[in-house]
Design a protein around this motif. Structure first.
Motif, PDB file in Angstrom:
ATOM      1  N   ILE A 200      14.116   7.176  31.887  1.00 31.94           N
ATOM      2  CA  ILE A 200      12.913   7.623  32.568  1.00 31.94           C
ATOM      3  C   ILE A 200      11.835   7.819  31.517  1.00 31.94           C
ATOM      4  O   ILE A 200      12.137   8.016  30.333  1.00 31.94           O
TER       5      ILE A 200
ATOM      6  N   ILE B 146      18.071   5.649  40.499  1.00 40.01           N
ATOM      7  CA  ILE B 146      17.146   6.158  41.515  1.00 40.01           C
ATOM      8  C   ILE B 146      17.917   6.630  42.750  1.00 40.01           C
ATOM      9  O   ILE B 146      17.592   7.678  43.343  1.00 40.01           O
ATOM     10  N   SER B 147      18.940   5.886  43.133  1.00 39.57           N
ATOM     11  CA  SER B 147      19.762   6.291  44.280  1.00 39.57           C
ATOM     12  C   SER B 147      20.425   7.628  44.023  1.00 39.57           C
ATOM     13  O   SER B 147      20.506   8.487  44.909  1.00 39.57           O
TER      14      SER B 147
ATOM     15  N   VAL C  35      19.307  10.049  42.091  1.00 37.81           N
ATOM     16  CA  VAL C  35      18.279  11.102  42.173  1.00 37.81           C
ATOM     17  C   VAL C  35      17.952  11.421  43.623  1.00 37.81           C
ATOM     18  O   VAL C  35      17.867  12.601  44.018  1.00 37.81           O
ATOM     19  N   VAL C  36      17.777  10.407  44.442  1.00 40.67           N
ATOM     20  CA  VAL C  36      17.405  10.603  45.847  1.00 40.67           C
ATOM     21  C   VAL C  36      18.510  11.348  46.598  1.00 40.67           C
ATOM     22  O   VAL C  36      18.245  12.329  47.313  1.00 40.67           O
TER      23      VAL C  36
ATOM     24  N   THR D 139      18.962   0.738  37.090  1.00 38.77           N
ATOM     25  CA  THR D 139      17.755   1.437  37.553  1.00 38.77           C
ATOM     26  C   THR D 139      17.870   1.797  39.028  1.00 38.77           C
ATOM     27  O   THR D 139      17.549   2.928  39.440  1.00 38.77           O
TER      28      THR D 139
ATOM     29  N   LEU E 186      17.822  13.913  38.283  1.00 46.17           N
ATOM     30  CA  LEU E 186      17.457  13.192  37.069  1.00 46.17           C
ATOM     31  C   LEU E 186      18.457  13.443  35.946  1.00 46.17           C
ATOM     32  O   LEU E 186      18.920  12.510  35.278  1.00 46.17           O
TER      33      LEU E 186
END
Length: 232
Positions: free
Chosen positions: A8, A184-185, A187-188, A180, A107
């Motif tokens: 990030i 992101i998955s 984190v969501v 990536t 994160l």
């Protein structure tokens, strides 16, 4: 399989550290009888903001990322002092702080898990590293303040949310999904679970409820035995 770790931007990483430090200062502010000074609050902020990453890098036998830049220590200390000075304001922003904190957990979990995978750790140990990275700061905070470790008690869904999110990252990694997208998955999913848990009060069963099962079973057998005797 992909071997790179989820990365990030520095500014976003520092934002996550700052949010963790603010949370640490707000938590410490509840203990008015402890009489923390500015240095004490700064230490707590550094511990919460950077603790998970420090534990991660120690487990992975590397130099902590927080010690490879001039930004992490002053940002975490400054955010903690800001959290102390503006505690009443941040308390009014409770839902926003909870959401940002949930994103931070996601994160940290994604960073820890993907970094462990990139260094060749098997999937299960990598998942463990991710969870420790996500919740390590709060655990160290509670140890410093000599209070029960929150992630081990009813009402905290930090570790569960981090575990599910990091577990999803591991599964996507095994399926060779780009890191990536997997990050992101993670984190969501972590954010959604943590926010919903805070909103609806989700928690795991209490230990005593599980421990009382044998006694409940014995009582049920006694009742059944008495009923049979009355019937005879």
């Amino acid at each position: 399989m992909p071997t790179t770790s989820f990365t990030i931007p520095l500014w976003l990483d520092l934002t996550a550290v700052a949010i963790g430090a603010i949370q640490g200062a707000m938590f410490a502010g509840r203990f008015t009888d402890r009489r923390f000074d500015l240095l004490g609050i700064a230490f707590i902020g550094i511990t919460v903001g950077l603790g998970g990453g420090l534990l991660r890098d120690i487990m992975l036998d590397g130099v902590p990322a927080a010690l490879q830049s001039n930004w992490y220590l002053p940002v975490s200390a400054g955010a903690a002092l800001l959290g102390m000075l503006l505690q009443s304001l941040f308390n009014r922003l409770g839902p926003l702080i909870i959401t940002l904190d949930a994103v931070t957990i996601g994160l940290f979990g994604a960073l820890g898990t993907s970094k462990a995978l990139a260094q060749g750790l098997p999937e299960i140990p990598a998942l463990f590293v991710g969870v420790i990275t996500a919740v390590g700061g709060s655990a160290l905070r509670d140890m410093m303040l000599n209070v029960p470790i929150a992630v081990m008690h009813v009402g905290s869904f930090y570790a569960v949310a981090a575990g599910v999110g990091s577990g999803l990252l591991v599964v996507l990694f095994v399926l060779q999904v780009p890191i990536t997208i997997a990050g992101i998955s993670c984190v969501v999913v972590t954010t959604v679970i943590r926010v919903l848990a805070a909103r609806y009060g989700w928690s795991l069963p209490q230990q005593r409820a599980i421990g009382s099962w044998p006694r409940w079973r014995r009582n049920e057998n006694i009742v059944a035995f008495r009923r049979r005797n009355r019937g005879a």
